[in-house]
Design a protein around this motif. Structure first.
Motif, PDB file in Angstrom:
ATOM      1  N   THR A  74       0.853  -1.184   0.000  1.00  0.00           N
ATOM      2  CA  THR A  74       0.000   0.000   0.000  1.00  0.00           C
ATOM      3  C   THR A  74       0.886   1.230   0.000  1.00  0.00           C
ATOM      4  OG1 THR A  74      -1.732  -1.162   1.204  1.00  0.00           O
ATOM      5  CG2 THR A  74      -1.813   1.232   1.237  1.00  0.00           C
ATOM      6  N   ARG A 101     -13.707   6.341  -3.342  1.00  0.00           N
ATOM      7  CA  ARG A 101     -14.430   5.680  -2.248  1.00  0.00           C
ATOM      8  C   ARG A 101     -13.638   5.810  -0.965  1.00  0.00           C
ATOM      9  NH1 ARG A 101     -12.574   0.916  -0.628  1.00  0.00           N
ATOM     10  NH2 ARG A 101     -11.060  -0.151  -1.905  1.00  0.00           N
ATOM     11  N   CYS A 158      -8.282   4.543  -3.019  1.00  0.00           N
ATOM     12  CA  CYS A 158      -9.338   4.992  -2.121  1.00  0.00           C
ATOM     13  C   CYS A 158      -8.842   6.191  -1.321  1.00  0.00           C
ATOM     14  CB  CYS A 158      -9.791   3.871  -1.194  1.00  0.00           C
ATOM     15  SG  CYS A 158      -8.505   3.268  -0.075  1.00  0.00           S
ATOM     16  N   CYS A 193     -11.879   4.631   2.508  1.00  0.00           N
ATOM     17  CA  CYS A 193     -11.214   3.400   2.964  1.00  0.00           C
ATOM     18  C   CYS A 193     -10.749   3.558   4.396  1.00  0.00           C
ATOM     19  CB  CYS A 193     -10.033   3.045   2.069  1.00  0.00           C
ATOM     20  SG  CYS A 193      -8.779   4.313   1.828  1.00  0.00           S
TER      21      CYS A 193
END
Length: 182
Positions: free
Chosen positions: A146, A180, A170, A182
């Motif tokens: 990530t 969106r 996200c 997260c």
């Protein structure tokens, strides 16, 4: 019958000082309200640009690895002043970002692309892995990771790179519109 205008009545031409001052005051209020939103929009677009560039670089690294039949890596580094990543061939420790942002490589490694972000002016990039390896045969990425791109105003975008090299994006707490939460 036509009547002549009264000799003492004059037609007003132009605008008065009071009218022009009022218009300037209203314009100053409108500009004062609009400037912060322009700055926020500029920062959001900059954040999205950096995030999209990283996503493009992930796809590029995967494509180069498969096309050249050679292992390609993305190595990450960060300190108080800046953060960066280098797309390169060779071992994980073969390339890193120099103080001026240029890649420093050794042991036969080839830098393919370097991105450096000044923490004070641009944004900060952090990763939960030191590097990602793109396999030339399978086109897979290991380890998965990530990567977070964040600006000074607290807005951030997270990119999760899966084993197939796909990037899912996200926004933490939904702070960036269009992404969106997260």
């Amino acid at each position: 019958m036509h009547t002549a205008p009264h000799p003492t009545a004059r037609r007003q031409r132009g605008i008065t000082l009071v009218e022009s001052t009022t218009v300037l005051a209203v314009a100053a209020v409108v500009v004062g309200i609009a400037v912060p939103s322009f700055d926020q929009m500029r920062q959001r677009q900059h954040l999205e640009g950096i995030a999209l560039q990283f996503e493009t670089d992930v796809h590029h690294a995967r494509s180069v690895a498969v096309a050249r039949q050679q292992t390609v890596r993305i190595s990450f580094a960060s300190d108080a002043a800046a953060s960066c990543y280098v797309l390169h061939t060779g071992a994980a420790s073969a390339c890193h970002c120099g103080a001026n942002g240029a890649p420093v490589c050794g042991a036969g490694a080839e830098p393919l692309r370097t991105v450096r972000l000044d923490a004070a002016r641009e944004a900060r990039l952090t990763a939960n892995v030191a590097s990602m390896v793109f396999d030339p045969v399978r086109g897979t990425v290991t380890p998965t990771g990530t990567v977070t791109v964040a600006t000074a105003n607290g807005r951030a975008l997270k990119h999760t790179v899966n084993i197939m090299g796909r990037v899912r994006s996200c926004s933490p707490d939904g702070a960036v519109p269009g992404y969106r939460a997260c």
